[in-house]
Design an enzyme around this catalytic site. Structure first.
Site, PDB file in Angstrom:
ATOM      1  N   HIS A   1       4.469   2.406  12.930  1.00 45.09           N
ATOM      2  CA  HIS A   1       3.045   3.990  13.287  1.00 45.09           C
ATOM      3  C   HIS A   1       3.848   5.080  13.967  1.00 45.09           C
ATOM      4  CE1 HIS A   1      -0.971   1.797  11.880  1.00 45.09           C
ATOM      5  NE2 HIS A   1       0.267   1.451  11.140  1.00 45.09           N
TER       6      HIS A   1
ATOM      7  N   ASP B   1       5.687   1.578   6.774  1.00 42.22           N
ATOM      8  CA  ASP B   1       4.596   0.949   6.632  1.00 42.22           C
ATOM      9  C   ASP B   1       3.926   1.544   5.589  1.00 42.22           C
ATOM     10  OD1 ASP B   1       1.339  -0.250   7.102  1.00 42.22           O
ATOM     11  OD2 ASP B   1       2.096   0.480   9.231  1.00 42.22           O
TER      12      ASP B   1
ATOM     13  N   HIS C   1       0.828  -1.246   0.193  1.00 42.57           N
ATOM     14  CA  HIS C   1      -0.122   0.242   0.032  1.00 42.57           C
ATOM     15  C   HIS C   1       0.238   0.859   0.129  1.00 42.57           C
ATOM     16  CE1 HIS C   1       0.201   1.228   4.376  1.00 42.57           C
ATOM     17  NE2 HIS C   1       0.156  -0.747   4.703  1.00 42.57           N
TER      18      HIS C   1
ATOM     19  N   GLU D   1      -5.219   1.525   3.137  1.00 42.42           N
ATOM     20  CA  GLU D   1      -4.835   0.827   3.576  1.00 42.42           C
ATOM     21  C   GLU D   1      -5.090   0.335   5.330  1.00 42.42           C
ATOM     22  OE1 GLU D   1      -2.939  -2.857   6.149  1.00 42.42           O
ATOM     23  OE2 GLU D   1      -2.527  -0.437   5.482  1.00 42.42           O
ATOM     24  N   GLU D   2      -4.740   2.197   5.444  1.00 42.41           N
ATOM     25  CA  GLU D   2      -4.704   2.384   6.600  1.00 42.41           C
ATOM     26  C   GLU D   2      -6.250   2.711   6.702  1.00 42.41           C
ATOM     27  OE1 GLU D   2      -2.331   1.466   8.288  1.00 42.41           O
ATOM     28  OE2 GLU D   2      -0.584   2.267   7.597  1.00 42.41           O
TER      29      GLU D   2
END
Lengths: 333, 350
Positions: free
Chosen positions: A302, A163, A62, A193-194
Site C-alpha cells: 500500500h 498489489d 484483483h 477487492e480493496e
C-alpha cells in the site's frame, strides 16, 4: 512476464475504475484462453477448458488498486480527497497522482503544529497547477491513482499496485504456460477487492467452483523493526493459513503444501494479522467453497513502492501450474 | 439424557475454528441418536435432520449452534519458545500461566503460556496487561529441538477439564458454544416424544468465532423457512452491570431486536409461556453477535430468532454455565418446534 507486469502496474485502475487494466489483460490473453467474458460488476473471466475429468477451479487476482477520489475543490483550485481502499498518508507526501484524463498532480500537506506526527488524510491536498477554482481541470468525483513507474533493483522490482497487478501478471503467465489440464480452470481478474471484494464475491457466485485460490501479495517481517512475521522476501511464495478475514480450509492448505513439496518449489507459511483478500469473500459464497490463497511476499504494501522478488514470482507461477495440472485431492486432516 | 456428562464431554473435546474435525465427530454421534439422518457439508458443518410428519409442504426450521472454540496457531519461534497468533476473540488478560496443548504433526505436546516473574518486571509494567505479541509458549524444548516437533501453523488449544462448582454449576472452556450444542441435543431427544410438522435441521456450525462462515453457508445450502441461532449470552457476575447481563438459572434469553423476525421472537415467548418455562427477554439493539446475524440475510432473507444461554466469564478457560439453563433451552426449542404449522409459516409474511 516482466513486460506484462510493467504494463499492468503502470495502468490506471483505482477501486471501481478498472477499465484500463481490464483492456490490458484482455489484450494479453486474447487467443490464449478458450473463452473470455466480463461479468456485471466488471470482473474479467477467462476459461481454460480441461479434458473433462477434473474439477472446476477458480483462480483470482484483483485488478483494482488503492487510490483517491476528489471531494472538494477550494477557491484557489486545490483538491481535497478521500481514499478508495486503505491509504496511508505517510507514504504519499510529495508524491504524485494521475487522474483518468492523464492529468498529473502533486500531493501536498497542510502546515502542521507537530511535524513529527504523521498527517491524516484530510490534511492532504492535490495541487494540479490550477490558478483558481474555475480553471481547475479536475472536479469533485474525479478519481486518481498514485503515479510511479516500475523499476528494477537487482532481481527485485519496485512499483505501485504490485498489489495486485502482480497476481494478474502471474495468472496471465500461468494461462500462457498451461498446455493441458484435466480441470476447467477459471482465471478471474476481479474488481473492488480493496474495498468489498465485490468482483470476486459475485464471480464465485456465478462460477460455483469446487475449489478456489486467491493470488495476492502479503507483507513481510524481514524489514527493520517489522511486526514479527515469519515471511521473508525471496524465500518462496507463501501458502496462507490465516488472516484477519478467514481461516484457510486445512484441506486446501495440505493440497498446496503437498504439490509444492513434490515439485520441489520453496514455500513459506503465512499468518497475516491485519488484512484479508478476495479468498475471504469466495469462501463464504453460496453453500461454501473450499478456498485458499497463494501470497507473494511484498515489502511496503500500500505504498507507491511495493517491492517483490522475481524468484518468488517465478516460483509462484510454478506452484500454480503444479496445482492446476494434476488431480485435486482434498482430504480431511 | 445426562446433561452434565454431555456438557463435560463437549467442553473437553478440541475444535478450534477451521479445525473442527474432532468435535464434529462427537456432535454427530450425540445428535445422531435422535435424528433420521446426519451429514457433514462442504465446509465442515455437522448437519442432523429430523423429519416432521407433514406429508405436503415440507417446511424446514434450522437450529444453528456453533461448535468451534477460540485458540491459537503457532506463528513463529524464539529461543525455543513459540509465538502464537489468535484464532477468534482471545482475551490476553487471562492467558499467562495457562496450560495449553500444542497439536503438532506427530503428537500433542503439553505446554504452558509463560509469564515473566514479577520480580524481573519494571514496577510500571507489573500492572499492565501483557499483549499477545509478548506471550510465549513454553513446551520445554531447546531451541535446536523445537523445529523438529513444532511447525508454523500448528494449532494450540487451552487445556482445561470441567470443574463442578456449588449449586451444580459447571466451569470449563468452550461452553461458548458447546452449551448450546448440548441444548440442541436435549431438544432433539424431546422431539421424539412431540409431534412436529416441520423438518428440523440442526447444524453445529464451524468458524463462528472468526467469520460465521458455517452459519452463512449452511443456511444457503439448507434454505430453511425459519432459523434459530442458539448461543451463549452474558451472565450476571461481580463487576457486571446494566441491562446486558442475565442471571444464571433463570432460563434462556429470547432475543428481541433487528436481527430477529418479530414473529419468531413472539413465537418463542409464547412457547415458553405455554409450558410455564422461566425465560428472559434480551434486547439486542444491533448485531446479535451470533450466527443469526448472517443467517437472516442469506438468499432472499430467512426469518431468524436468537436464543441465549447465560454464561459467566465468557472467552476464558473457566466459563460458568448452569446445566439447568441448558436443559430449559432444549425444552423451549422443542416446544416452539412442536407448535410450528402452516399458520405460523403464513404469519411470517403477513
Amino acid at each position: 512476464m516482466k513486460e506484462t507486469l510493467q504494463k499492468l502496474v503502470e495502468s490506471f485502475g483505482p477501486v471501481g475504475y478498472e477499465d484500463e487494466v481490464r483492456a490490458v489483460i484482455r489484450q494479453e490473453i486474447e487467443g490464449v484462453a478458450d473463452q473470455i467474458s466480463v461479468n456485471k460488476l466488471g470482473s474479467l473471466i477467462a476459461v481454460k477448458q480441461g479434458s473433462g475429468r477434473g474439477k472446476k477451479i477458480m483462480l483470482v487476482a484483483h485488478m483494482d488498486e488503492i487510490g483517491l477520489i476528489v471531494t472538494h475543490i477550494d477557491a484557489r483550485g486545490f483538491a481535497r480527497v478521500t481514499q478508495l481502499g486503505t491509504v496511508y498518508p505517510i507514504y504519499h507526501i510529495g508524491g504524485r497522482v494521475r487522474f483518468a484524463s492523464g492529468q498529473l498532480g502533486v500531493i501536498g500537506v497542510d502546515r502542521r503544529e507537530d511535524n513529527n506526527k504523521p498527517p491524516a488524510l484530510d490534511q492532504l491536498y492535490i495541487d494540479v497547477g490550477a490558478k483558481d477554482k474555475p480553471s481547475c481541470p479536475v472536479q469533485v468525483g474525479d478519481v486518481a491513482c498514485f503515479h510511479r513507474s516500475m523499476e528494477a533493483v537487482g532481481n527485485r522490482l519496485i512499483a505501485k499496485s504490485m498489489d495486485d497487478r502482480l497476481g494478474c501478471a502471474m495468472l496471465i503467465e500461468t494461462l500462457r504456460r498451461l498446455r493441458t489440464t484435466p480441470h476447467e480452470v477459471y482465471f478471474v481478474f476481479s474488481t473492488q477487492e480493496e474495498m468489498t471484494s465485490a468482483g470476486a464475491r459475485t464471480a464465485a457466485y456465478s462460477i460455483e467452483p469446487d475449489v478456489a485460490l486467491a493470488i495476492d501479495v502479503t507483507d513481510t517481517g524481514d524489514t527493520p523493526r517489522a511486526l514479527p512475521k515469519a515471511v521473508e522476501l525471496g524465500k518462496g511464495p507463501a501458502i496462507k493459513l490465516q488472516d484477519s478475514g478467514m481461516i484457510v480450509d486445512p484441506r486446501v492448505k495440505e493440497w498446496m503444501v503437498k504439490r509444492a513439496r513434490e515439485a520441489r518449489i520453496p514455500y513459506q507459511l503465512e499468518i497475516l494479522r491485519g488484512g484479508t483478500t478476495d479468498a475471504q469473500a469466495i469462501q463464504i459464497s453460496r453453500d461454501g467453497i473450499p478456498t485458499g490463497s497463494l501470497s507473494v511476499p511484498c515489502r511496503y504494501t500500500h505504498s507507491p513502492s511495493e517491492m517483490v522478488d522475481m524468484a518468488d514470482v517465478e516460483n509462484g507461477v510454478k506452484l500454480l501450474l503444479a496445482l492446476v495440472k494434476k488431480p485435486i485431492v482434498l482430504s480431511d486432516e | 439424557m445426562d446433561v452434565n456428562a454431555l456438557l463435560k464431554k463437549l467442553s473437553q473435546t478440541t475444535g478450534l475454528s477451521g479445525y473442527e474435525t474432532k468435535i464434529r465427530a462427537e456432535v454427530l454421534a450425540e445428535w445422531g441418536r435422535f435424528v433420521d439422518e446426519t451429514r457433514t457439508d462442504k465446509v465442515g458443518n455437522a448437519v442432523a435432520v429430523k423429519r416432521g410428519y407433514a406429508r405436503k409442504a415440507h417446511r424446514k426450521i434450522m437450529l444453528a449452534s456453533h461448535m468451534d472454540e477460540i485458540g491459537f496457531m503457532v506463528a513463529g519461534f524464539s529461543h525455543g519458545f513459540l509465538r502464537v497468533s489468535p484464532i477468534g476473540g482471545i482475551d490476553a488478560r487471562v492467558l499467562p500461566g495457562q496450560e495449553v496443548i500444542v497439536h503438532s504433526r506427530q503428537r500433542d505436546l503439553p505446554g504452558i503460556i509463560s509469564s515473566t516473574p514479577p520480580h524481573l518486571l519494571k514496577p510500571d509494567d507489573r500492572s499492565k496487561v501483557i499483549s499477545l505479541d509478548q506471550l510465549w509458549i513454553d513446551v520445554g524444548l531447546a531451541p535446536a529441538q523445537v523445529n523438529r516437533f513444532v511447525s508454523i501453523g500448528d494449532l494450540v488449544s487451552i487445556r482445561r477439564d470441567v470443574t463442578e462448582l456449588k449449586n451444580g454449576l459447571l466451569a470449563g472452556k468452550a461452553f461458548d458454544n458447546r452449551a448450546s450444542v448440548a441444548a440442541v441435543a436435549v431438544c432433539l431427544e424431546l422431539l421424539a416424544t412431540i409431534q412436529h410438522q416441520w423438518d428440523v435441521i440442526a447444524v453445529a456450525t464451524v468458524q463462528e468465532e472468526t467469520s460465521a462462515l458455517g452459519a452463512a453457508t449452511s443456511a444457503f445450502g439448507i434454505a430453511p423457512d425459519a432459523a434459530i441461532a442458539i448461543d451463549v449470552t452474558y451472565g450476571v457476575q461481580y463487576g457486571s452491570a446494566g441491562n446486558e447481563v442475565f442471571p444464571l438459572d433463570k432460563g434462556p434469553t429470547i432475543g428481541i431486536g433487528p436481527n430477529m423476525q418479530p414473529k419468531m421472537t413472539q413465537g418463542l415467548i409464547e412457547a415458553a409461556q405455554r409450558i410455564k418455562l422461566d425465560h428472559q427477554i434480551e434486547p439486542m439493539a444491533g448485531s446479535s453477535g451470533t450466527d443469526g446475524w448472517l443467517i437472516q440475510v442469506v438468499r432472499e432473507g430467512i426469518p431468524t430468532g436468537v436464543v441465549g444461554i447465560p454464561l459467566r466469564s465468557m472467552h476464558t478457560p473457566v466459563e460458568v454455565v448452569s446445566p439447568r439453563d441448558v436443559e430449559q433451552t432444549g425444552r423451549l426449542l422443542a416446544e416452539f418446534i412442536g407448535g410450528l404449522d402452516e399458520k405460523f409459516y403464513e404469519s411470517l409474511t403477513e
